[in-house]
Design a protein around this motif. Structure first.
Motif, PDB file in Angstrom:
ATOM      1  N   LEU A  35       0.729  -1.331  -0.077  1.00 48.81           N
ATOM      2  CA  LEU A  35      -0.069   0.187   0.090  1.00 48.81           C
ATOM      3  C   LEU A  35       0.990   1.183  -0.020  1.00 48.81           C
ATOM      4  CD1 LEU A  35      -2.987  -1.143   2.401  1.00 48.81           C
ATOM      5  CD2 LEU A  35      -3.050  -0.212  -0.002  1.00 48.81           C
ATOM      6  N   ALA A  36       2.045   1.091   0.867  1.00 49.64           N
ATOM      7  CA  ALA A  36       2.750   2.482   0.942  1.00 49.64           C
ATOM      8  C   ALA A  36       3.523   2.683  -0.516  1.00 49.64           C
ATOM      9  CB  ALA A  36       3.721   2.101   1.889  1.00 49.64           C
ATOM     10  N   ILE A  37       3.907   1.671  -1.268  1.00 49.47           N
ATOM     11  CA  ILE A  37       4.484   1.578  -2.553  1.00 49.47           C
ATOM     12  C   ILE A  37       3.565   2.221  -3.581  1.00 49.47           C
ATOM     13  CG2 ILE A  37       5.586   0.441  -4.576  1.00 49.47           C
ATOM     14  CD1 ILE A  37       6.700  -1.467  -2.243  1.00 49.47           C
ATOM     15  N   LEU A  38       2.199   1.719  -3.535  1.00 48.52           N
ATOM     16  CA  LEU A  38       1.057   2.106  -4.331  1.00 48.52           C
ATOM     17  C   LEU A  38       0.926   3.662  -4.116  1.00 48.52           C
ATOM     18  CD1 LEU A  38      -0.914   1.786  -6.506  1.00 48.52           C
ATOM     19  CD2 LEU A  38      -2.485   0.796  -4.757  1.00 48.52           C
ATOM     20  N   ARG A  39       1.034   4.186  -2.932  1.00 46.53           N
ATOM     21  CA  ARG A  39       0.761   5.346  -2.791  1.00 46.53           C
ATOM     22  C   ARG A  39       1.721   6.320  -3.353  1.00 46.53           C
ATOM     23  NH1 ARG A  39      -1.291   3.718   2.425  1.00 46.53           N
ATOM     24  NH2 ARG A  39       0.813   3.711   3.272  1.00 46.53           N
ATOM     25  N   ALA A  40       3.067   5.859  -3.004  1.00 47.07           N
ATOM     26  CA  ALA A  40       4.271   6.389  -3.595  1.00 47.07           C
ATOM     27  C   ALA A  40       4.204   6.407  -5.181  1.00 47.07           C
ATOM     28  CB  ALA A  40       5.440   5.701  -3.126  1.00 47.07           C
ATOM     29  N   ILE A  41       3.782   5.480  -5.784  1.00 48.01           N
ATOM     30  CA  ILE A  41       3.693   5.457  -7.306  1.00 48.01           C
ATOM     31  C   ILE A  41       2.444   6.541  -7.956  1.00 48.01           C
ATOM     32  CG2 ILE A  41       2.771   3.940  -9.233  1.00 48.01           C
ATOM     33  CD1 ILE A  41       3.845   1.673  -7.738  1.00 48.01           C
ATOM     34  N   ARG A  42       1.589   6.613  -6.944  1.00 49.48           N
ATOM     35  CA  ARG A  42       0.301   7.545  -7.404  1.00 49.48           C
ATOM     36  C   ARG A  42       0.877   8.753  -7.194  1.00 49.48           C
ATOM     37  NH1 ARG A  42      -6.096   7.095  -6.394  1.00 49.48           N
ATOM     38  NH2 ARG A  42      -6.713   9.139  -6.714  1.00 49.48           N
ATOM     39  N   GLU A  43       1.622   9.180  -6.006  1.00 47.67           N
ATOM     40  CA  GLU A  43       1.791  10.322  -5.912  1.00 47.67           C
ATOM     41  C   GLU A  43       3.093  11.017  -6.774  1.00 47.67           C
ATOM     42  OE1 GLU A  43       3.656  10.106  -1.939  1.00 47.67           O
ATOM     43  OE2 GLU A  43       1.422  10.217  -1.029  1.00 47.67           O
TER      44      GLU A  43
END
Length: 220
Positions: free
Chosen positions: A70-78
Motif C-alpha cells: 500500500l505504501a508503494i502504491l501511494r508513492a507510485i500514485r503521488e
C-alpha cells in the motif's frame, strides 16, 4: 490509459517469502510476453527499482517488513508513475482492499491461489483490464465485516461533518470556507480522522463514509 504491449511487458515482483517469490519469478519468466525486471524480497528495493526503471507492472506483497504494498502504491500514485500494481496477500482486510481500490490497484490476488491465477490476472492487466474478484470487492464495500458505525461514532461532530464533505469531493480549502475554519485546521482534523480510523487517504475516508451511510440506511 493505453494498453501495455504484451510482447514488451516489464514486470517486477516483490514478496518477503523466499519460496513464494522464487515460484512467482519462475512463472513470470516462463511467460514469453514478460520481461522480469527483478524479483526481490524487499519493499524498499522494489520501490527504488520502480522509480528508477519504471516497469509496466509491479506484483507486490501487501505486507512486507520494510515497505508494504500500500505504501508503494501511494508513492507510485503521488509520483504519477504509469505502473500497474497487482497486490498479493495472504489476507486483506476490507479497509486495505478499499484503500487499494481507491488508489487505483489493477489486480488483487490471494496468495493461496496466486500460482493458479497470476498468469490470468497478469494477462488481463497487460490487456488494460482490471482483475478485482467480486468477493474481495464486496468485502471492501462491507468494511471487511467491521461495523463502520462504531468507528465513525468515535469521531467528533466536526470530524463527522468534515468526513461528509470529503465524501462529496470538496477540497480542504473549500471545506474550510463551508465550516468557517482555516485550511490548516481542516488538515489537522483530517489527520485526527485518519488516525482514529486507521486509514491514510481521502479516498479511503470517502469509501468508509459511504459504507457508514449505507449501514445507517439499512438499519433505519
Amino acid at each position: 490509459m493505453t494498453t501495455v504491449q504484451a510482447q514488451a511487458c516489464r514486470v517486477i515482483v516483490a514478496d518477503d517469502h523466499p519460496l513464494l517469490l522464487r515460484g512467482l519469478a519462475d512463472l513470470l519468466q516462463a511467460m514469453p510476453q514478460v520481461d522480469l525486471v527483478e524479483a526481490t524480497g524487499s519493499g524498499t528495493r522494489a520501490l527504488a527499482v520502480i522509480r528508477d526503471r519504471k516497469p509496466d507492472v509491479a506484483v507486490l506483497d501487501v505486507s512486507m517488513p520494510d515497505v508494504g504494498g500500500l505504501a508503494i502504491l501511494r508513492a507510485i500514485r503521488e509520483a504519477g508513475l504509469p505502473v500497474r500494481v497487482i497486490f498479493l496477500s495472504a489476507t486483506m482486510t476490507g479497509r486495505q482492499i478499499a484503500e487499494a481500490i481507491g488508489l487505483g490497484v489493477w489486480g488483487l490476488l490471494l496468495k493461496d491461489y496466486a500460482s493458479d491465477s497470476l498468469l490470468d490476472c497478469l494477462r488481463e492487466v497487460i490487456a488494460g483490464r482490471k482483475w478485482l474478484p467480486e468477493d474481495l470487492v464486496t468485502k471492501a464495500r462491507r468494511g471487511g465485516g467491521v461495523d463502520i458505525r462504531s468507528d465513525i461514532a468515535g469521531l467528533t461532530p466536526r470530524e463527522k461533518e468534515i468526513s461528509a464533505l470529503v465524501c462529496r469531493g470538496f477540497s480542504n480549502k473549500a471545506i474550510a470556507g463551508m465550516v468557517g475554519s482555516t485550511e490548516g485546521t481542516v488538515s489537522i482534523h483530517l489527520h485526527n480522522i485518519y488516525r482514529k480510523l486507521d486509514i491514510s487517504s481521502r479516498t479511503t475516508l470517502a469509501t468508509l463514509f459511504v459504507q457508514y451511510q449505507s449501514q445507517i440506511s439499512d438499519s433505519a
